[in-house]
Design an enzyme around this catalytic site. Structure first.
Site, PDB file in Angstrom:
ATOM      1  N   ASP A  37      -4.675  -0.716  -1.622  1.00  0.00           N
ATOM      2  CA  ASP A  37      -6.004  -0.572  -1.046  1.00  0.00           C
ATOM      3  C   ASP A  37      -6.854  -0.035  -2.204  1.00  0.00           C
ATOM      4  OD1 ASP A  37      -7.185  -0.994   1.468  1.00  0.00           O
ATOM      5  OD2 ASP A  37      -7.095   1.134   2.008  1.00  0.00           O
ATOM      6  N   HIS A  43     -10.625   0.679  -2.753  1.00  0.00           N
ATOM      7  CA  HIS A  43     -11.989   0.708  -2.241  1.00  0.00           C
ATOM      8  C   HIS A  43     -12.989   1.235  -3.260  1.00  0.00           C
ATOM      9  CE1 HIS A  43     -10.491  -0.208   1.692  1.00  0.00           C
ATOM     10  NE2 HIS A  43      -9.930   0.958   1.909  1.00  0.00           N
ATOM     11  N   CYS A  54      -2.145  -2.375   7.668  1.00  0.00           N
ATOM     12  CA  CYS A  54      -2.063  -3.336   6.561  1.00  0.00           C
ATOM     13  C   CYS A  54      -0.770  -4.135   6.540  1.00  0.00           C
ATOM     14  CB  CYS A  54      -2.322  -2.625   5.236  1.00  0.00           C
ATOM     15  SG  CYS A  54      -4.059  -2.147   5.105  1.00  0.00           S
ATOM     16  N   ASP A  99       0.783  -1.253   0.000  1.00  0.00           N
ATOM     17  CA  ASP A  99       0.000   0.000   0.000  1.00  0.00           C
ATOM     18  C   ASP A  99       0.815   1.305   0.000  1.00  0.00           C
ATOM     19  OD1 ASP A  99      -1.911  -1.955   0.249  1.00  0.00           O
ATOM     20  OD2 ASP A  99      -2.876  -1.140   2.024  1.00  0.00           O
ATOM     21  N   LYS A 117      -6.891  -4.985  -3.174  1.00  0.00           N
ATOM     22  CA  LYS A 117      -7.605  -5.582  -2.038  1.00  0.00           C
ATOM     23  C   LYS A 117      -8.661  -4.629  -1.483  1.00  0.00           C
ATOM     24  CE  LYS A 117      -4.265  -3.967   1.337  1.00  0.00           C
ATOM     25  NZ  LYS A 117      -5.074  -2.954   2.022  1.00  0.00           N
TER      26      LYS A 117
HETATM   27  C1  VGL Z   1      -4.758   0.996   5.655  1.00  0.00           C
HETATM   28  C2  VGL Z   1      -6.168   2.154   7.036  1.00  0.00           C
HETATM   29  C3  VGL Z   1      -7.211   1.972   6.149  1.00  0.00           C
HETATM   30  C4  VGL Z   1      -3.368   0.495   5.381  1.00  0.00           C
HETATM   31  C5  VGL Z   1      -5.786   0.793   4.765  1.00  0.00           C
HETATM   32  O1  VGL Z   1      -3.012   0.299   4.195  1.00  0.00           O
HETATM   33  O2  VGL Z   1      -2.607   0.289   6.355  1.00  0.00           O
HETATM   34  N1  VGL Z   1      -4.949   1.663   6.786  1.00  0.00           N
HETATM   35  N2  VGL Z   1      -7.008   1.287   5.023  1.00  0.00           N
HETATM   36 ZN    ZN Z   2      -8.461   1.318   3.458  1.00  0.00          ZN
END
Ligand code: VGL
Ligand code: ZN
Length: 186
Positions: free
Chosen positions: A53, A55, A137, A11, A98
């Site tokens: 990430d 979404h 994550c 990420d 993801k």
């Molecule tokens: C993450 C908070 C919300 C991360 C992803 O990649 O660590 N943290 N979504």
């Molecule tokens: Zn997230």
């Protein structure tokens, strides 16, 4: 095939870097050391995996839906893009998206992605893991990797955390270590 080591980058996206919607302090500081490792992987033909990430615009983790986070990493937006300084190359590396289900958050790169199978198909047994965020994550991904039976080295100079409560990142590293991860300085 010989057992292999892969680099797994978690990420490293614009929204998690300074200026982003859910910025991790100094999140961009890990880019230079990660790039050196990407180069090393290119030279020694080691596979590189990068999670993102990804979404939907109305994801359940967003504040407006009663979740914990501001809107971040909405698929196909610039915030969800990899940081432009990261030398990831979609033509060479495997990109793992993801947390695309609107009703379910997924911190781990292994959750619902087929990543474990993909790694086994490439004879990967050992992972070097870096990225964002240490206490979310990265932690979830490392714990799942260990459960899946991979040997894991967490690259301590290539991770940064949110630290919503001071010390969260340090505690996360200790939890990963207790679960069997090895901590490795770059
Ligand atoms: C993450 C908070 C919300 C991360 C992803 O990649 O660590 N943290 N979504
Ligand atoms: Zn997230």
């Amino acid at each position: 095939m010989n057992p292999k080591t892969a680099l797994l980058i978690v990420d490293v996206q614009n929204d998690f870097c300074p200026g982003g919607a859910l910025a991790v302090a100094e999140g961009d500081k890990i880019i230079a050391p990660l790039n050196l490792l990407i180069e090393k992987c290119r030279d020694s033909k080691m596979p590189v995996f990068a999670t993102r990430d990804w979404h939907p615009p109305d994801h359940c983790s967003f504040l407006e839906r009663g979740g914990q986070w501001p809107v971040h990493c909405v698929r196909e937006t610039s915030g969800a893009g990899f940081h432009p300084g990261l030398k990831i190359d979609p033509s060479l590396d495997s990109i793992i998206s993801k947390a695309g289900d609107r009703e379910k958050d997924a911190y781990s790169g292994f959750e619902g992605t087929g990543l474990a199978r993909l790694l086994r198909e490439k004879s990967v047994q050992t992972l070097w893991v870096g990225g964002l965020a240490t206490d979310y994550c990265v932690k979830a991904t490392v714990l799942d990797a260990l459960k899946e039976g991979f040997e894991v080295f967490v690259l301590t100079d290539c991770v940064k955390g949110v630290d919503a409560t001071p010390g969260d990142s340090q505690r996360a590293l200790e939890e990963m270590k207790r679960a069997g991860a090895k901590l490795k300085t770059f």
